[in-house]
Design an enzyme around this catalytic site. Structure first.
Site, short mmCIF file in Angstrom:
data_model
loop_
_atom_site.label_atom_id
_atom_site.label_comp_id
_atom_site.label_asym_id
_atom_site.label_seq_id
_atom_site.Cartn_x
_atom_site.Cartn_y
_atom_site.Cartn_z
N HIS A 175 14.84 -18.16 30.79
CA HIS A 175 14.57 -17.89 32.20
C HIS A 175 14.14 -16.43 32.37
CE1 HIS A 175 15.88 -21.77 33.73
NE2 HIS A 175 16.92 -21.71 32.90
N TRP A 211 28.63 -26.61 33.43
CA TRP A 211 27.70 -27.27 34.37
C TRP A 211 27.17 -28.60 33.84
CZ3 TRP A 211 22.38 -28.39 34.03
CH2 TRP A 211 21.71 -27.91 32.91
N ARG A 246 14.28 -18.24 42.82
CA ARG A 246 13.21 -19.20 43.06
C ARG A 246 12.67 -19.05 44.48
NH1 ARG A 246 16.42 -21.87 39.35
NH2 ARG A 246 15.28 -22.10 37.38
N ASP A 259 15.06 -14.94 37.27
CA ASP A 259 14.64 -16.18 36.64
C ASP A 259 13.16 -16.08 36.31
OD1 ASP A 259 14.51 -19.11 35.96
OD2 ASP A 259 16.49 -19.06 36.90
N TRP A 300 20.67 -24.37 43.84
CA TRP A 300 19.39 -23.95 43.27
C TRP A 300 18.30 -24.19 44.32
CZ3 TRP A 300 20.14 -21.24 39.05
CH2 TRP A 300 21.24 -21.52 38.24
N THR A 301 17.33 -23.28 44.40
CA THR A 301 16.45 -23.27 45.57
C THR A 301 14.98 -23.56 45.27
OG1 THR A 301 16.08 -20.87 45.41
CG2 THR A 301 17.96 -21.62 46.74
N GLU A 302 14.68 -24.23 44.16
CA GLU A 302 13.27 -24.54 43.90
C GLU A 302 12.59 -25.18 45.11
OE1 GLU A 302 15.08 -25.29 39.70
OE2 GLU A 302 15.75 -25.25 41.78
N ASP A 346 21.63 -20.29 29.66
CA ASP A 346 21.31 -21.71 29.79
C ASP A 346 19.84 -21.98 29.48
OD1 ASP A 346 20.80 -20.20 32.23
OD2 ASP A 346 20.17 -22.11 33.11
N GLU A 347 19.58 -23.20 29.07
CA GLU A 347 18.23 -23.75 28.93
C GLU A 347 17.27 -22.82 28.18
OE1 GLU A 347 18.03 -26.64 32.86
OE2 GLU A 347 17.34 -24.57 33.07
N ASP A 398 21.65 -28.74 45.40
CA ASP A 398 20.22 -28.97 45.57
C ASP A 398 19.88 -30.44 45.39
OD1 ASP A 398 21.13 -28.26 42.99
OD2 ASP A 398 19.07 -28.19 42.26
N TYR A 443 26.25 -29.93 42.38
CA TYR A 443 24.94 -29.30 42.53
C TYR A 443 24.40 -29.64 43.92
CZ TYR A 443 23.99 -27.06 38.06
OH TYR A 443 23.99 -26.19 36.99
#
Length: 796
Positions: A298, A427, A198, A227, A502-504, A360-361, A454, A452
């Site tokens: 992703h 997670w 990200r 991602d 996580w770095t959004e 994931d997701e 972030d 987490y």
């Protein structure tokens, strides 16, 4: 107070020479103060036969066993360092380099046969090889000896010795207290994940993270490299993955060159040469890197590079939004071979046991809607999309096993059936980890609720942009990695624990450091120390010394847990206001109201203050007589109490609250807004509208850059009545409208707009004022910056 009531402590604090840096004085005081309960007699203040007090050193993480003794060993630049064997020499040189950085002690390696009066690093073949990360540390008045069965344990012993050297006053010679430490980690997987997809970090920044992981005795670096928003690892067989997938155009003004007006892409990737360099750096610190290549979701950056990998047949661009995206790899044989080829190159770069495949997701909408995917599932005899994902991962796991590697994935890989030898990273809570362990699979505990990084650390308005809710330092520390309900055999499958970054919302490395530090210290103690040795109060007493180490190493750790929050109650119309002061970690708070800086002799905050207006309140958290962060300052007068910024407002529902950064300027500092993206509505509870004629609102506008997948229907907004919508002031979020003003098409040149809403003449009394901007929040949304109550002009 946390400071022991001992005359020698007070004398040392108040009579320290001016030549000592304030931080060194603080470290000295905190070392002497670090004597609270620790769960074992060896780590408390005891009394030697001579009657001298023995103070437990400020070590993080706590060692498994520590026995203090009488006396100590003096270390100076003349103290020889001895190494017994090549592995020991490597560790000795690392220790010498650490000591040179802090406490700036210039030690030298001595190859003399005798080790009397020196520091000795030795590989001891008599120690059990089954505990390669264990070590022993003996400090006597005659010498210091660090021993272990191999270089890993010896390095961790060197780190502990370095902490002992950095726990004191800092001037040579340094006195290391006599003691015996026998130490071994609780868990074999002590991990930290960093998302470089990200937002991208330089090789030097990655190495700095690794350096600090090692000093916290963490040994696994999970590197999130791909991602939707970026593909960050060079794959020579597929150069477009980085040429195309390694660049995105940020949303809004952040993606526009202010000089040319042209798109300005955000790019970055690691060459294979750079990755080998990082892997070698990690290996020297006894850290294994686990790379993550996320699939089948992703995947948009990869599909942007090679559209034939996708389901829809279109050619997307790397995503410039956050959230849960719907792009998936397709399930063709050619795509499976592509993924195998990618993994083959990844394997050559990372010698560690595990390759992370994500899982994931992966929203299955595209697979469900695709006739070709459904036909492929029928060809393979697969009934559901979850089983299709499991089929893909089982095939890739088999490919990895053939290359002497193992697969690990997020807990979604449980759906559809686990690949036979896969490990699970839990997670979405602990349930996935428990289920996997009961099935005989190895697990790493990494729940979003506790680990987490972030997520915001505090409720402070000084927090940087971040995800909803908070994961406080105490929550990280309190997390117990071993789930309840597992029998002895199942517990052996719990490899360890990991925190994820996580770095959004981390546009720069300073924000990465803010997120990680000091929470990494709490993680380290959960990962390394025996459960019975953990003690929150004792950790708080040792933590200020750790902060001193961070400062000496130039780490931009989070200040917010050590700052003071200043809250007010009352309108101030009677000439006074009530003030409450608090520190998130519960350190003592001292304050002033006369404009002077708080000191150790300033009043101790114990209960809400009645402050006469006007006033300036300053407050700081203290430990051992020294401030832990710069003082918080708030000026209070009748006018300032009529204004609140977005941080002082409540969200009407708080369904998904975020701290979001503005999209401009392209470089430099940007405004930060508190926003509920599901229901953007801000509330001033109990606003006193007596004598108030109008309300002024300053607002900004930011791109709505979120993919919500199946949560999209939960997004709410009030329909607009005019071309660009309205600013509405309501009494209660669903109550009657008090005022409404048309919104402009856009903001002023500075990115903001100021609007004034006149109140009806009869408006008075207490109201829960709600600020609402009508109209669809896509593609851009208005966000509150500040609201002010404007009194009516006095009558002539």
């Amino acid at each position: 107070m946390l400071v022991p009531n001992r005359p020698e402590v007070r004398a040392m604090i108040h009579s320290a020479p001016n030549r000592l840096m304030p931080g060194i004085v603080l470290a000295m005081a905190m070392l002497l103060a670090a004597c609270g309960k620790t769960g074992a007699p060896a780590a408390t203040e005891t009394t030697a036969a001579s009657g001298d007090a023995i103070i437990a050193p400020a070590l993080i993480p706590q060692p498994a066993a520590m026995m203090p003794a009488e006396g100590g060993f003096m270390v100076s630049a003349d103290t020889p360092v001895h190494a017994r064997g090549s592995e020991a020499e490597t560790v000795a040189r690392q220790f010498i380099a650490l000591a040179a950085k802090t406490p700036q002690l210039q030690l030298k390696l001595d190859d003399a046969a005798t080790d009397a009066g020196g520091i000795v690093f030795a590989i001891d073949d008599t120690l059990p090889a089954a505990a390669p990360e264990a070590y022993s540390l003996d400090v006597s008045p005659q010498r210091i000896r660090v021993s272990a069965s191999d270089g890993r344990g010896l390095y961790y012993g060197a780190v502990t010795l370095w902490q002992l050297l950095t726990s004191g006053a800092g001037d040579a010679p340094l006195r290391v207290p006599a003691l015996r430490i026998d130490d071994t980690p609780r868990f074999g997987w002590r991990g930290l994940m960093l998302d470089s997809a990200r937002h991208f970090q330089s090789v030097d920044e990655i190495k700095r993270v690794l350096d600090q992981m090692a000093l916290h005795k963490l040994n696994t670096f999970h590197w999130h490299l791909t991602d939707d928003q970026g593909w960050r690892i060079e794959i020579k067989q597929y150069p477009k993955l980085t040429e195309v997938g390694g660049c995105r155009v940020p949303a809004g003004d952040g993606g526009i060159d202010p000089k040319s007006g042209q798109p300005r892409p955000y790019c970055g990737f690691y060459t294979q040469e750079q990755i080998r360099d990082v892997v070698a750096h990690a290996a020297a610190l006894h850290i294994t890197i686990v790379p993550e290549i996320d699939m089948p979701g992703h995947a948009q950056a990869a599909i942007a590079a090679y559209p034939e990998l996708g389901v829809l047949g279109d050619k997307p661009v790397p995503l410039n939004e956050w959230g849960v995206n719907t792009y998936l790899f397709n399930v063709e044989e050619s795509t499976f071979r592509f993924l195998e080829n990618v993994l083959d190159e990844v394997i050559t770069l990372f010698p560690g046991k595990y390759i992370h495949l994500g899982g994931d997701e992966a929203v299955k909408d595209q697979w469900k809607a695709s006739p070709r995917v459904q036909a492929r599932m029928r060809e393979l005899g697969i009934r559901t999309e979850e089983e299709m994902q499991s089929h893909l991962l089982k095939r890739l796991e088999k490919h990895l096993v053939a290359k002497d590697r193992l697969m690990i994935g997020w807990d979604e890989i449980l759906a559809g059936g686990l690949p036979p030898e896969a490990a699970v990273m839990s997670w979405r809570g602990t349930e996935g980890g428990i289920a996997a362990a009961k099935q005989g699979h190895d697990v790493v505990m990494s729940p979003v609720s506790d680990l987490y990084l972030d997520y915001l650390q505090t409720d402070s308005p000084n927090e940087p942009p971040g995800r909803p809710a908070t994961v406080t330092l105490q929550e990280v520390y309190a997390y117990e990695p071993m789930p309840a309900g597992l029998d002895a055999t199942q517990q052996k499958h719990v490899l360890g624990v990991q925190a994820n970054t996580w770095t959004e919302h981390m546009r720069g490395f300073e924000r990465v450091q803010h997120a990680i530090f000091p929470r990494i210290a709490a993680l380290a103690e959960s990962a390394w120390s025996p459960a019975e040795r953990k003690d929150w109060d004792g950790f708080l007493k040792r933590l200020p010394v750790q902060l001193q180490r961070y400062r000496a190493l130039g780490i931009a750790y989070a200040q917010t847990p050590f700052q003071v929050d200043i809250a007010t109650a009352g309108s101030g119309r009677d000439g006074k206001v009530q003030v409450a002061l608090s520190n998130p970690l519960g350190y003592e708070v001292r304050y002033t109201t006369d404009g002077s800086a708080p000191a150790a002799t300033s009043p101790l905050f114990e209960q809400p203050l009645d402050v006469k207006l006007p006033a300036q309140v300053q407050a700081a958290a203290f430990f051992a007589g020294q401030p832990l962060a710069t003082a918080s300052v708030r000026k209070l007068d009748a006018t300032s109490l009529l204004t609140r910024n977005d941080e002082e407002m409540k969200m009407c529902t708080g369904n998904l609250m975020l701290r979001l950064e503005d999209d401009g300027p392209a470089d430099g500092e940007r405004a930060i807004f508190k926003v509920d993206i599901f229901n953007p509505c801000w509330q001033w509870t109990g606003a006193d509208l007596d004598g108030i004629a109008a309300i002024e609102v300053r607002a900004g506008r930011i791109p709505y850059y979120f993919q919500l997948a199946h949560d999209e229907p939960h997004r709410k907004f009030k329909p607009a009545k005019s071309a660009h919508g309205e600013l509405e002031i309501r009494s209660g979020c669903e109550g009657p409208s008090l005022a409404s003003v048309p919104l402009p098409a856009g903001t002023e040149a500075d990115g903001f707009v100021t609007l004034k809403a006149e109140l009806p003449a009869a408006t008075a009394g207490s109201h829960d004022l709600c600020v609402v901007f009508t109209g669809d929040t896509r593609p851009a949304m208005w966000a509150l910056d500040r609201i002010s109550l404007l009194p009516a002009a006095p009558r002539p």
